[in-house]
Scaffold this active site. Structure first.
Site, PDB file in Angstrom:
ATOM      1  N   ASN A  54     -13.659   6.665  55.591  1.00  0.00           N
ATOM      2  CA  ASN A  54     -14.912   6.736  55.570  1.00  0.00           C
ATOM      3  C   ASN A  54     -15.603   6.784  56.961  1.00  0.00           C
ATOM      4  O   ASN A  54     -16.844   7.218  56.897  1.00  0.00           O
ATOM      5  CB  ASN A  54     -15.480   5.918  54.492  1.00  0.00           C
ATOM      6  CG  ASN A  54     -15.102   4.426  54.864  1.00  0.00           C
ATOM      7  OD1 ASN A  54     -14.243   4.136  55.608  1.00  0.00           O
ATOM      8  ND2 ASN A  54     -15.722   3.388  54.421  1.00  0.00           N
ATOM      9  N   GLY A 107      -8.723  -0.547  55.333  1.00  0.00           N
ATOM     10  CA  GLY A 107      -8.548   0.469  53.777  1.00  0.00           C
ATOM     11  C   GLY A 107      -8.516  -0.494  52.760  1.00  0.00           C
ATOM     12  O   GLY A 107      -9.149  -1.540  52.831  1.00  0.00           O
ATOM     13  N   SER A 108      -7.946  -0.105  51.554  1.00  0.00           N
ATOM     14  CA  SER A 108      -8.180  -0.615  50.303  1.00  0.00           C
ATOM     15  C   SER A 108      -7.252  -1.803  50.337  1.00  0.00           C
ATOM     16  O   SER A 108      -6.349  -2.010  50.826  1.00  0.00           O
ATOM     17  CB  SER A 108      -7.744   0.105  49.348  1.00  0.00           C
ATOM     18  OG  SER A 108      -6.491   0.810  49.273  1.00  0.00           O
ATOM     19  N   GLU A 154      -8.746  -5.222  57.379  1.00  0.00           N
ATOM     20  CA  GLU A 154     -10.022  -5.026  56.917  1.00  0.00           C
ATOM     21  C   GLU A 154     -10.355  -4.221  55.741  1.00  0.00           C
ATOM     22  O   GLU A 154      -9.979  -3.054  55.597  1.00  0.00           O
ATOM     23  CB  GLU A 154     -10.732  -4.098  57.863  1.00  0.00           C
ATOM     24  CG  GLU A 154     -10.677  -4.882  59.533  1.00  0.00           C
ATOM     25  CD  GLU A 154     -11.762  -5.884  59.638  1.00  0.00           C
ATOM     26  OE1 GLU A 154     -12.698  -5.895  58.711  1.00  0.00           O
ATOM     27  OE2 GLU A 154     -11.671  -6.731  60.489  1.00  0.00           O
ATOM     28  N   LEU A 155     -10.499  -4.982  54.569  1.00  0.00           N
ATOM     29  CA  LEU A 155     -10.305  -4.575  53.310  1.00  0.00           C
ATOM     30  C   LEU A 155     -11.662  -4.192  52.425  1.00  0.00           C
ATOM     31  O   LEU A 155     -12.768  -4.279  53.090  1.00  0.00           O
ATOM     32  CB  LEU A 155      -9.247  -5.197  52.655  1.00  0.00           C
ATOM     33  CG  LEU A 155      -8.084  -5.702  52.915  1.00  0.00           C
ATOM     34  CD1 LEU A 155      -7.177  -6.583  52.351  1.00  0.00           C
ATOM     35  CD2 LEU A 155      -7.304  -4.330  53.501  1.00  0.00           C
ATOM     36  N   CYS A 192     -17.514   0.104  53.160  1.00  0.00           N
ATOM     37  CA  CYS A 192     -16.977  -1.302  52.944  1.00  0.00           C
ATOM     38  C   CYS A 192     -17.934  -2.128  52.578  1.00  0.00           C
ATOM     39  O   CYS A 192     -17.757  -3.071  51.698  1.00  0.00           O
ATOM     40  CB  CYS A 192     -15.999  -1.527  53.699  1.00  0.00           C
ATOM     41  SG  CYS A 192     -16.356  -1.620  55.568  1.00  0.00           S
ATOM     42  N   GLU A 240     -14.347  -2.582  43.056  1.00  0.00           N
ATOM     43  CA  GLU A 240     -15.118  -1.852  44.258  1.00  0.00           C
ATOM     44  C   GLU A 240     -15.336  -0.483  43.579  1.00  0.00           C
ATOM     45  O   GLU A 240     -14.644   0.407  43.583  1.00  0.00           O
ATOM     46  CB  GLU A 240     -14.162  -1.760  45.470  1.00  0.00           C
ATOM     47  CG  GLU A 240     -14.797  -1.296  46.661  1.00  0.00           C
ATOM     48  CD  GLU A 240     -14.010  -1.077  48.038  1.00  0.00           C
ATOM     49  OE1 GLU A 240     -12.950  -0.834  47.809  1.00  0.00           O
ATOM     50  OE2 GLU A 240     -14.769  -1.262  48.824  1.00  0.00           O
TER      51      GLU A 240
END
Ligand code: NAP
Length: 470
Positions: free
Chosen positions: A149, A225-226, A245-246, A279, A373
Protein backbone atom coordinates in the site's frame (compact mmCIF):
# COMPACT_ATOMS: atom_id res chain seq x y z
CA UNK A 1 12.58 -4.79 -14.27
CA UNK A 2 15.34 -7.11 -13.11
CA UNK A 3 15.85 -7.83 -9.41
CA UNK A 4 19.02 -6.82 -7.60
CA UNK A 5 21.07 -9.40 -5.69
CA UNK A 6 24.67 -10.44 -5.23
CA UNK A 7 25.83 -7.03 -6.40
CA UNK A 8 24.12 -7.16 -9.83
CA UNK A 9 20.79 -6.80 -11.62
CA UNK A 10 19.61 -10.29 -12.55
CA UNK A 11 16.75 -11.95 -14.41
CA UNK A 12 15.30 -15.44 -14.04
CA UNK A 13 13.50 -17.66 -16.55
CA UNK A 14 10.31 -17.46 -14.49
CA UNK A 15 8.73 -14.00 -14.18
CA UNK A 16 5.58 -12.55 -12.67
CA UNK A 17 3.65 -9.69 -14.32
CA UNK A 18 3.14 -6.32 -12.64
CA UNK A 19 -0.45 -5.23 -13.33
CA UNK A 20 -2.06 -1.80 -13.38
CA UNK A 21 -4.98 -2.15 -10.92
CA UNK A 22 -7.17 0.33 -12.83
CA UNK A 23 -6.77 -1.08 -16.35
CA UNK A 24 -6.20 -4.66 -15.23
CA UNK A 25 -3.37 -4.79 -17.81
CA UNK A 26 0.17 -6.06 -17.09
CA UNK A 27 2.76 -3.39 -17.95
CA UNK A 28 6.02 -4.88 -16.64
CA UNK A 29 7.32 -8.05 -15.00
CA UNK A 30 9.88 -9.07 -12.38
CA UNK A 31 11.81 -12.29 -11.81
CA UNK A 32 10.47 -14.99 -9.52
CA UNK A 33 13.28 -15.73 -7.08
CA UNK A 34 13.69 -19.21 -5.62
CA UNK A 35 14.86 -20.20 -2.15
CA UNK A 36 18.40 -20.66 -3.55
CA UNK A 37 18.32 -16.98 -4.61
CA UNK A 38 17.38 -15.98 -1.08
CA UNK A 39 20.40 -17.86 0.25
CA UNK A 40 22.69 -16.18 -2.30
CA UNK A 41 21.24 -12.75 -1.50
CA UNK A 42 21.67 -13.18 2.26
CA UNK A 43 25.24 -14.48 1.88
CA UNK A 44 26.04 -11.51 -0.35
CA UNK A 45 24.44 -9.21 2.26
CA UNK A 46 26.83 -10.64 4.89
CA UNK A 47 29.68 -9.26 2.75
CA UNK A 48 27.69 -6.06 2.31
CA UNK A 49 27.35 -5.73 6.08
CA UNK A 50 31.15 -6.01 6.41
CA UNK A 51 31.51 -3.20 3.84
CA UNK A 52 28.97 -1.07 5.73
CA UNK A 53 30.91 -1.49 8.99
CA UNK A 54 33.90 0.16 7.32
CA UNK A 55 31.89 3.32 6.58
CA UNK A 56 31.98 6.05 9.18
CA UNK A 57 28.75 7.58 10.48
CA UNK A 58 29.50 10.63 8.35
CA UNK A 59 29.99 8.43 5.23
CA UNK A 60 26.61 6.84 5.84
CA UNK A 61 25.01 10.24 6.35
CA UNK A 62 26.53 11.54 3.11
CA UNK A 63 25.50 8.62 0.96
CA UNK A 64 21.93 8.71 2.26
CA UNK A 65 21.75 12.46 1.64
CA UNK A 66 23.00 11.89 -1.89
CA UNK A 67 20.18 9.39 -2.32
CA UNK A 68 17.75 12.09 -1.13
CA UNK A 69 19.01 14.37 -3.92
CA UNK A 70 18.60 11.66 -6.56
CA UNK A 71 15.14 10.78 -5.29
CA UNK A 72 14.06 14.41 -5.67
CA UNK A 73 15.36 14.42 -9.27
CA UNK A 74 13.43 11.22 -10.09
CA UNK A 75 10.31 12.13 -8.10
CA UNK A 76 7.77 12.36 -10.93
CA UNK A 77 8.89 9.11 -12.59
CA UNK A 78 8.70 7.26 -9.28
CA UNK A 79 5.29 8.80 -8.42
CA UNK A 80 3.92 7.57 -11.76
CA UNK A 81 5.37 4.12 -11.06
CA UNK A 82 3.57 4.06 -7.69
CA UNK A 83 0.25 5.00 -9.28
CA UNK A 84 0.71 2.52 -12.12
CA UNK A 85 1.45 -0.47 -9.87
CA UNK A 86 -0.51 0.38 -6.71
CA UNK A 87 -3.45 2.40 -8.01
CA UNK A 88 -3.36 5.38 -5.62
CA UNK A 89 -4.24 8.72 -7.17
CA UNK A 90 -1.29 10.59 -8.62
CA UNK A 91 -1.50 13.40 -6.02
CA UNK A 92 -1.13 10.80 -3.24
CA UNK A 93 1.76 9.14 -5.09
CA UNK A 94 3.58 12.49 -5.27
CA UNK A 95 2.98 12.92 -1.54
CA UNK A 96 4.41 9.45 -0.93
CA UNK A 97 7.62 10.38 -2.77
CA UNK A 98 7.86 13.64 -0.79
CA UNK A 99 7.42 11.66 2.43
CA UNK A 100 10.11 9.21 1.32
CA UNK A 101 12.47 12.18 0.91
CA UNK A 102 11.72 13.00 4.55
CA UNK A 103 12.16 9.41 5.72
CA UNK A 104 15.58 9.11 4.08
CA UNK A 105 16.62 12.55 5.35
CA UNK A 106 15.68 11.63 8.94
CA UNK A 107 17.49 8.30 8.49
CA UNK A 108 20.63 10.06 7.26
CA UNK A 109 20.55 12.33 10.29
CA UNK A 110 20.12 9.36 12.65
CA UNK A 111 23.40 7.93 11.33
CA UNK A 112 25.03 10.72 13.36
CA UNK A 113 23.13 9.96 16.56
CA UNK A 114 23.98 6.36 17.51
CA UNK A 115 24.87 7.24 21.07
CA UNK A 116 25.92 5.02 23.95
CA UNK A 117 26.17 6.12 27.60
CA UNK A 118 28.53 5.82 30.53
CA UNK A 119 27.23 3.51 33.24
CA UNK A 120 28.24 4.46 36.81
CA UNK A 121 29.33 0.96 37.87
CA UNK A 122 30.98 2.43 40.98
CA UNK A 123 27.46 3.12 42.23
CA UNK A 124 27.05 -0.58 43.02
CA UNK A 125 28.86 -1.86 46.16
CA UNK A 126 32.39 -3.16 45.73
CA UNK A 127 32.81 -1.80 42.20
CA UNK A 128 34.74 1.40 42.89
CA UNK A 129 37.41 0.47 40.36
CA UNK A 130 35.09 -0.47 37.53
CA UNK A 131 34.28 1.79 34.59
CA UNK A 132 31.51 1.02 32.11
CA UNK A 133 29.96 2.33 28.93
CA UNK A 134 27.64 1.11 26.20
CA UNK A 135 28.13 1.13 22.45
CA UNK A 136 25.53 0.60 19.74
CA UNK A 137 26.58 -1.68 16.88
CA UNK A 138 24.73 -2.72 13.73
CA UNK A 139 22.96 -6.10 13.84
CA UNK A 140 24.45 -7.15 10.49
CA UNK A 141 21.84 -8.32 7.97
CA UNK A 142 18.28 -6.98 8.13
CA UNK A 143 15.44 -8.69 6.22
CA UNK A 144 12.83 -6.10 5.21
CA UNK A 145 9.43 -7.39 4.06
CA UNK A 146 7.02 -4.71 2.86
CA UNK A 147 3.33 -4.45 1.88
CA UNK A 148 1.74 -3.11 -1.31
CA UNK A 149 0.00 0.00 0.00
CA UNK A 150 2.97 2.38 0.37
CA UNK A 151 5.41 0.59 -1.93
CA UNK A 152 8.08 3.30 -1.67
CA UNK A 153 7.88 4.98 1.72
CA UNK A 154 7.33 1.85 3.78
CA UNK A 155 10.39 0.30 2.12
CA UNK A 156 12.33 3.48 2.95
CA UNK A 157 11.19 3.20 6.59
CA UNK A 158 13.14 -0.08 6.76
CA UNK A 159 16.02 0.48 4.37
CA UNK A 160 16.86 4.03 5.52
CA UNK A 161 17.34 3.19 9.23
CA UNK A 162 19.01 -0.16 8.41
CA UNK A 163 21.70 1.55 6.31
CA UNK A 164 21.96 4.53 8.66
CA UNK A 165 22.77 2.11 11.48
CA UNK A 166 25.47 0.42 9.36
CA UNK A 167 23.65 -2.76 8.32
CA UNK A 168 23.08 -4.49 5.01
CA UNK A 169 19.47 -5.06 4.01
CA UNK A 170 17.61 -7.67 1.98
CA UNK A 171 14.29 -6.27 0.71
CA UNK A 172 11.36 -8.53 -0.19
CA UNK A 173 8.78 -6.15 -1.68
CA UNK A 174 5.10 -7.03 -2.13
CA UNK A 175 4.55 -8.96 -5.36
CA UNK A 176 1.84 -6.53 -6.52
CA UNK A 177 4.16 -3.52 -6.22
CA UNK A 178 7.84 -4.46 -6.65
CA UNK A 179 8.86 -1.66 -9.05
CA UNK A 180 8.93 1.22 -6.54
CA UNK A 181 11.25 -0.79 -4.26
CA UNK A 182 13.51 -1.67 -7.20
CA UNK A 183 13.66 2.02 -8.21
CA UNK A 184 14.56 2.97 -4.63
CA UNK A 185 17.31 0.33 -4.73
CA UNK A 186 18.58 1.93 -7.93
CA UNK A 187 18.61 5.36 -6.25
CA UNK A 188 20.61 4.06 -3.28
CA UNK A 189 23.13 2.26 -5.50
CA UNK A 190 23.57 5.34 -7.69
CA UNK A 191 24.16 7.34 -4.52
CA UNK A 192 27.07 5.06 -3.62
CA UNK A 193 25.78 2.44 -1.17
CA UNK A 194 28.23 -0.52 -1.29
CA UNK A 195 26.90 -2.88 -3.99
CA UNK A 196 26.28 -5.85 -1.70
CA UNK A 197 24.80 -3.80 1.16
CA UNK A 198 21.40 -3.78 -0.51
CA UNK A 199 19.52 -6.63 -2.16
CA UNK A 200 16.00 -6.52 -3.58
CA UNK A 201 14.64 -10.00 -4.18
CA UNK A 202 11.28 -10.38 -5.94
CA UNK A 203 8.99 -13.38 -5.73
CA UNK A 204 6.02 -14.69 -3.76
CA UNK A 205 6.29 -14.33 0.00
CA UNK A 206 4.45 -17.64 0.29
CA UNK A 207 7.36 -19.49 -1.36
CA UNK A 208 10.50 -17.51 -0.41
CA UNK A 209 9.39 -15.83 2.84
CA UNK A 210 10.21 -18.74 5.14
CA UNK A 211 13.71 -19.13 3.63
CA UNK A 212 14.41 -15.43 4.21
CA UNK A 213 13.11 -15.04 7.75
CA UNK A 214 14.58 -18.33 9.00
CA UNK A 215 18.01 -17.76 7.41
CA UNK A 216 20.67 -18.08 10.12
CA UNK A 217 22.62 -15.08 8.76
CA UNK A 218 19.61 -12.76 9.13
CA UNK A 219 19.69 -11.15 12.56
CA UNK A 220 16.67 -8.86 12.32
CA UNK A 221 13.34 -9.15 10.52
CA UNK A 222 11.29 -6.02 9.98
CA UNK A 223 7.85 -6.73 8.56
CA UNK A 224 4.93 -4.54 7.58
CA UNK A 225 1.80 -6.36 6.45
CA UNK A 226 -1.18 -8.32 7.62
CA UNK A 227 -1.63 -9.80 11.08
CA UNK A 228 -1.69 -13.46 10.06
CA UNK A 229 1.48 -13.29 7.94
CA UNK A 230 3.14 -11.37 10.78
CA UNK A 231 2.29 -14.13 13.23
CA UNK A 232 3.64 -16.77 10.86
CA UNK A 233 6.89 -14.83 10.44
CA UNK A 234 7.31 -14.54 14.22
CA UNK A 235 6.96 -18.31 14.55
CA UNK A 236 9.37 -19.00 11.66
CA UNK A 237 12.00 -16.40 12.54
CA UNK A 238 12.94 -18.05 15.83
CA UNK A 239 15.56 -16.27 17.94
CA UNK A 240 15.85 -13.05 15.96
CA UNK A 241 14.93 -9.47 16.64
CA UNK A 242 11.57 -8.69 14.98
CA UNK A 243 9.54 -5.58 14.31
CA UNK A 244 5.91 -6.15 13.36
CA UNK A 245 3.84 -3.34 11.80
CA UNK A 246 0.45 -4.99 11.29
CA UNK A 247 -3.18 -4.15 10.54
CA UNK A 248 -5.98 -2.29 12.29
CA UNK A 249 -9.62 -1.16 12.16
CA UNK A 250 -9.06 2.28 13.61
CA UNK A 251 -11.85 4.00 15.57
CA UNK A 252 -12.77 7.71 15.56
CA UNK A 253 -14.94 8.92 18.45
CA UNK A 254 -17.21 11.97 18.08
CA UNK A 255 -18.57 13.68 21.21
CA UNK A 256 -21.51 16.15 21.20
CA UNK A 257 -19.32 19.28 21.55
CA UNK A 258 -17.32 18.54 18.37
CA UNK A 259 -17.31 20.73 15.26
CA UNK A 260 -19.16 18.31 12.96
CA UNK A 261 -17.95 19.85 9.71
CA UNK A 262 -14.36 19.41 10.86
CA UNK A 263 -15.13 15.84 11.90
CA UNK A 264 -16.73 15.00 8.56
CA UNK A 265 -13.77 16.50 6.67
CA UNK A 266 -11.38 14.44 8.81
CA UNK A 267 -13.46 11.31 8.21
CA UNK A 268 -13.23 11.83 4.45
CA UNK A 269 -9.47 12.45 4.56
CA UNK A 270 -8.78 9.55 6.96
CA UNK A 271 -11.33 7.06 5.65
CA UNK A 272 -10.92 7.15 1.88
CA UNK A 273 -7.26 8.09 1.23
CA UNK A 274 -5.55 5.46 -0.96
CA UNK A 275 -9.03 3.90 -1.39
CA UNK A 276 -9.05 3.08 2.33
CA UNK A 277 -5.94 0.92 1.99
CA UNK A 278 -4.00 2.60 4.78
CA UNK A 279 -3.21 0.70 7.98
CA UNK A 280 -4.46 3.70 10.01
CA UNK A 281 -7.54 4.46 7.86
CA UNK A 282 -10.58 5.50 9.84
CA UNK A 283 -12.78 2.41 9.67
CA UNK A 284 -15.12 2.73 12.65
CA UNK A 285 -16.77 6.04 13.58
CA UNK A 286 -18.37 5.94 17.02
CA UNK A 287 -20.74 8.87 17.41
CA UNK A 288 -22.62 10.15 20.46
CA UNK A 289 -26.36 9.54 19.96
CA UNK A 290 -27.17 13.24 20.44
CA UNK A 291 -25.40 14.21 17.21
CA UNK A 292 -25.57 10.91 15.30
CA UNK A 293 -28.13 12.03 12.70
CA UNK A 294 -26.53 15.48 12.23
CA UNK A 295 -23.09 13.92 11.64
CA UNK A 296 -24.43 11.47 9.04
CA UNK A 297 -26.32 14.29 7.29
CA UNK A 298 -23.06 16.23 6.88
CA UNK A 299 -20.80 13.26 6.07
CA UNK A 300 -22.94 11.45 3.48
CA UNK A 301 -23.05 14.16 0.75
CA UNK A 302 -19.33 14.82 1.20
CA UNK A 303 -18.53 11.15 0.55
CA UNK A 304 -21.07 10.92 -2.30
CA UNK A 305 -19.27 13.83 -4.00
CA UNK A 306 -15.90 11.99 -4.14
CA UNK A 307 -15.09 11.05 -7.73
CA UNK A 308 -13.76 7.50 -8.14
CA UNK A 309 -11.92 6.17 -11.18
CA UNK A 310 -8.65 6.53 -13.11
CA UNK A 311 -5.93 7.42 -10.57
CA UNK A 312 -3.80 9.16 -13.22
CA UNK A 313 -6.54 11.80 -13.72
CA UNK A 314 -5.79 14.80 -11.52
CA UNK A 315 -9.50 15.33 -10.70
CA UNK A 316 -10.15 11.80 -9.39
CA UNK A 317 -10.18 11.53 -5.58
CA UNK A 318 -10.41 7.76 -5.05
CA UNK A 319 -8.60 5.22 -7.23
CA UNK A 320 -9.01 1.46 -7.58
CA UNK A 321 -8.17 -1.08 -4.92
CA UNK A 322 -4.98 -3.01 -5.56
CA UNK A 323 -6.79 -6.11 -6.82
CA UNK A 324 -10.32 -6.71 -8.11
CA UNK A 325 -10.74 -9.60 -5.67
CA UNK A 326 -10.17 -7.20 -2.75
CA UNK A 327 -12.87 -4.87 -4.11
CA UNK A 328 -15.18 -7.91 -4.39
CA UNK A 329 -14.42 -8.79 -0.75
CA UNK A 330 -15.24 -5.25 0.43
CA UNK A 331 -18.45 -5.24 -1.62
CA UNK A 332 -19.40 -8.60 -0.05
CA UNK A 333 -18.79 -7.38 3.52
CA UNK A 334 -20.94 -4.28 2.88
CA UNK A 335 -23.75 -6.42 1.48
CA UNK A 336 -23.51 -8.76 4.49
CA UNK A 337 -23.78 -5.79 6.88
CA UNK A 338 -26.82 -4.47 4.98
CA UNK A 339 -28.51 -7.90 5.25
CA UNK A 340 -27.91 -7.81 9.01
CA UNK A 341 -29.63 -4.44 9.47
CA UNK A 342 -27.01 -1.78 8.68
CA UNK A 343 -27.92 1.05 6.25
CA UNK A 344 -25.73 1.88 3.22
CA UNK A 345 -26.13 5.66 2.94
CA UNK A 346 -23.92 6.12 -0.11
CA UNK A 347 -21.68 3.86 -2.22
CA UNK A 348 -21.68 0.08 -1.98
CA UNK A 349 -21.27 -0.36 -5.76
CA UNK A 350 -18.20 -1.66 -7.57
CA UNK A 351 -16.83 -1.40 -11.09
CA UNK A 352 -13.84 -3.72 -11.55
CA UNK A 353 -11.32 -2.86 -8.84
CA UNK A 354 -12.94 0.53 -8.19
CA UNK A 355 -15.17 0.49 -5.13
CA UNK A 356 -17.43 3.54 -4.66
CA UNK A 357 -16.66 5.36 -1.38
CA UNK A 358 -19.20 4.01 1.08
CA UNK A 359 -20.84 5.13 4.33
CA UNK A 360 -22.58 2.43 6.37
CA UNK A 361 -24.73 3.49 9.35
CA UNK A 362 -26.20 1.57 12.31
CA UNK A 363 -23.27 -0.86 12.24
CA UNK A 364 -23.14 -3.43 15.04
CA UNK A 365 -19.68 -4.22 16.51
CA UNK A 366 -19.93 -7.89 15.52
CA UNK A 367 -20.39 -7.11 11.79
CA UNK A 368 -17.28 -7.81 9.68
CA UNK A 369 -17.17 -4.18 8.45
CA UNK A 370 -16.49 -3.26 12.09
CA UNK A 371 -14.61 -6.12 13.76
CA UNK A 372 -12.31 -7.18 10.89
CA UNK A 373 -9.86 -4.95 9.00
CA UNK A 374 -11.78 -3.86 5.88
CA UNK A 375 -8.82 -2.18 4.12
CA UNK A 376 -11.12 -0.50 1.58
CA UNK A 377 -13.02 2.77 1.01
CA UNK A 378 -15.85 2.19 3.50
CA UNK A 379 -16.56 3.76 6.88
CA UNK A 380 -18.79 2.04 9.46
CA UNK A 381 -20.75 4.35 11.79
CA UNK A 382 -22.07 3.20 15.19
CA UNK A 383 -23.96 5.20 17.85
CA UNK A 384 -22.82 5.35 21.51
CA UNK A 385 -24.58 6.68 24.64
CA UNK A 386 -21.57 8.40 26.21
CA UNK A 387 -17.78 8.47 26.32
CA UNK A 388 -17.58 5.32 28.45
CA UNK A 389 -19.50 3.30 25.88
CA UNK A 390 -17.50 4.93 23.06
CA UNK A 391 -14.19 3.91 24.67
CA UNK A 392 -15.49 0.40 25.33
CA UNK A 393 -16.48 0.07 21.66
CA UNK A 394 -13.15 1.53 20.49
CA UNK A 395 -11.29 -1.07 22.55
CA UNK A 396 -13.49 -4.02 21.54
CA UNK A 397 -11.02 -5.17 18.91
CA UNK A 398 -7.85 -7.21 18.78
CA UNK A 399 -6.15 -4.30 17.00
CA UNK A 400 -4.65 -1.09 18.41
CA UNK A 401 -2.73 0.99 15.89
CA UNK A 402 -4.45 4.41 15.69
CA UNK A 403 -7.50 6.08 17.23
CA UNK A 404 -9.03 9.56 17.28
CA UNK A 405 -11.47 11.67 19.28
CA UNK A 406 -13.17 14.97 18.50
CA UNK A 407 -14.17 17.00 21.56
CA UNK A 408 -13.53 20.39 23.17
CA UNK A 409 -13.41 18.81 26.65
CA UNK A 410 -9.76 18.37 27.71
CA UNK A 411 -10.65 15.90 30.46
CA UNK A 412 -12.52 13.65 28.05
CA UNK A 413 -9.69 13.92 25.51
CA UNK A 414 -7.20 12.89 28.18
CA UNK A 415 -9.43 10.02 29.33
CA UNK A 416 -9.48 8.83 25.69
CA UNK A 417 -5.68 9.05 25.41
CA UNK A 418 -5.16 7.11 28.64
CA UNK A 419 -7.86 4.47 28.21
CA UNK A 420 -7.88 3.62 24.50
CA UNK A 421 -5.34 0.88 23.71
CA UNK A 422 -3.64 2.26 20.65
CA UNK A 423 -0.19 3.24 19.40
CA UNK A 424 -1.31 6.63 17.99
CA UNK A 425 -3.97 8.75 19.70
CA UNK A 426 -5.24 11.77 17.77
CA UNK A 427 -7.15 14.55 19.50
CA UNK A 428 -9.24 16.66 17.09
CA UNK A 429 -7.59 15.09 14.03
CA UNK A 430 -8.23 11.98 11.92
CA UNK A 431 -6.65 8.57 12.57
CA UNK A 432 -4.48 8.55 9.45
CA UNK A 433 -2.03 11.23 10.60
CA UNK A 434 1.60 10.14 10.46
CA UNK A 435 4.71 12.29 10.45
CA UNK A 436 7.60 10.13 9.32
CA UNK A 437 9.83 10.99 12.27
CA UNK A 438 7.39 10.09 15.05
CA UNK A 439 7.44 6.73 16.87
CA UNK A 440 4.97 4.57 15.05
CA UNK A 441 3.71 1.10 15.85
CA UNK A 442 0.72 -0.73 17.24
CA UNK A 443 -0.42 -2.36 20.46
CA UNK A 444 -2.16 -5.75 20.76
CA UNK A 445 -2.39 -7.59 17.40
CA UNK A 446 -1.33 -4.46 15.51
CA UNK A 447 2.25 -5.43 16.21
CA UNK A 448 5.36 -4.75 18.23
CA UNK A 449 8.38 -2.50 17.96
CA UNK A 450 8.41 1.01 16.54
CA UNK A 451 9.28 2.61 13.22
CA UNK A 452 10.28 6.20 12.62
CA UNK A 453 14.03 6.48 11.90
CA UNK A 454 15.12 7.37 15.45
CA UNK A 455 13.24 4.38 16.89
CA UNK A 456 13.99 1.99 14.00
CA UNK A 457 17.77 2.45 14.32
CA UNK A 458 17.45 1.29 17.93
CA UNK A 459 15.61 -1.82 16.76
CA UNK A 460 18.29 -2.44 14.11
CA UNK A 461 21.29 -2.15 16.43
CA UNK A 462 22.56 -4.15 19.39
CA UNK A 463 23.56 -2.53 22.65
CA UNK A 464 26.93 -3.74 23.95
CA UNK A 465 28.11 -3.17 27.51
CA UNK A 466 31.86 -2.60 27.98
CA UNK A 467 33.39 -2.96 31.47
CA UNK A 468 36.92 -1.81 32.27
CA UNK A 469 38.30 -3.51 35.39
CA UNK A 470 40.93 -1.19 36.81
P1 NAP B 1 0.49 -9.09 3.32
O1 NAP B 1 -0.37 -9.88 2.41
O2 NAP B 1 0.64 -9.54 4.71
O3 NAP B 1 1.94 -9.01 2.60
C1 NAP B 1 2.97 -8.25 3.14
C2 NAP B 1 4.31 -8.81 2.66
O4 NAP B 1 4.51 -10.10 3.22
C3 NAP B 1 4.40 -8.99 1.15
O5 NAP B 1 5.68 -8.63 0.71
C4 NAP B 1 4.17 -10.47 0.98
O6 NAP B 1 4.70 -11.01 -0.21
C5 NAP B 1 4.92 -11.00 2.19
N1 NAP B 1 4.59 -12.37 2.56
C6 NAP B 1 3.51 -13.11 2.25
N2 NAP B 1 3.61 -14.35 2.80
C7 NAP B 1 4.78 -14.38 3.47
C8 NAP B 1 5.45 -15.38 4.24
N3 NAP B 1 4.94 -16.58 4.46
N4 NAP B 1 6.65 -15.07 4.77
C9 NAP B 1 7.20 -13.85 4.60
N5 NAP B 1 6.61 -12.89 3.86
C10 NAP B 1 5.41 -13.14 3.32
O7 NAP B 1 0.01 -7.57 3.38
P2 NAP B 1 -0.45 -6.60 2.21
O8 NAP B 1 -1.75 -7.06 1.67
O9 NAP B 1 0.67 -6.37 1.27
O10 NAP B 1 -0.64 -5.24 3.04
C11 NAP B 1 -1.80 -4.95 3.74
C12 NAP B 1 -1.64 -5.19 5.22
O11 NAP B 1 -0.52 -4.50 5.72
C13 NAP B 1 -2.82 -4.67 6.01
O12 NAP B 1 -3.15 -5.58 7.04
C14 NAP B 1 -2.30 -3.37 6.60
O13 NAP B 1 -2.96 -2.92 7.74
C15 NAP B 1 -0.89 -3.73 6.87
N6 NAP B 1 -0.06 -2.54 6.98
C16 NAP B 1 0.41 -2.17 8.21
C17 NAP B 1 1.17 -1.01 8.33
C18 NAP B 1 1.73 -0.58 9.66
O14 NAP B 1 2.63 0.26 9.68
N7 NAP B 1 1.26 -1.10 10.78
C19 NAP B 1 1.43 -0.23 7.22
C20 NAP B 1 0.92 -0.63 5.99
C21 NAP B 1 0.18 -1.79 5.87
P3 NAP B 1 3.74 -11.27 -1.48
O15 NAP B 1 3.22 -9.94 -1.88
O16 NAP B 1 4.68 -11.87 -2.45
O17 NAP B 1 2.67 -12.19 -1.04
Amino acid sequence: MKMYMGGEWVSRSKTVPVTNPFTGQPFDSVPVAGVEDVDLAVKSAVRGAAAMRKLSAFDRYEVLMKAVGLLKQRAEDIARTITAEEGKIIAEARTEVARCVQTLTWSAEEAKRLYGETIPLDASPGNAMKFGFTVRVPVGVVAAISPFNFPLNLVAHKVGPALAAGNAVVIKPASDTPLSALKLTEVLLDAGIPPEAIQCVTGPGGSIGDALVSHPDVRKVTFTGSRDIGERICKTAGLKKVTMELGSNSPLIVLPDADLIKVAEATVASGYGNAGQVCISTQRVIVDKKIYVDYLDILTPMVAALSAGDPMHESVKVGPMVRERDAERVEGWIREAAHSGARVLTGGERSGAVMRPTVIADVKPEMKVSCEEIFGPAVAVTPASDIDEAIRLANSTRYGLAAAIFTQDINKALKFALEVDSGNLNINGGTSFRADMMPYGGLKDSGMGKEGPRYAVEEMTELKMVIIHR
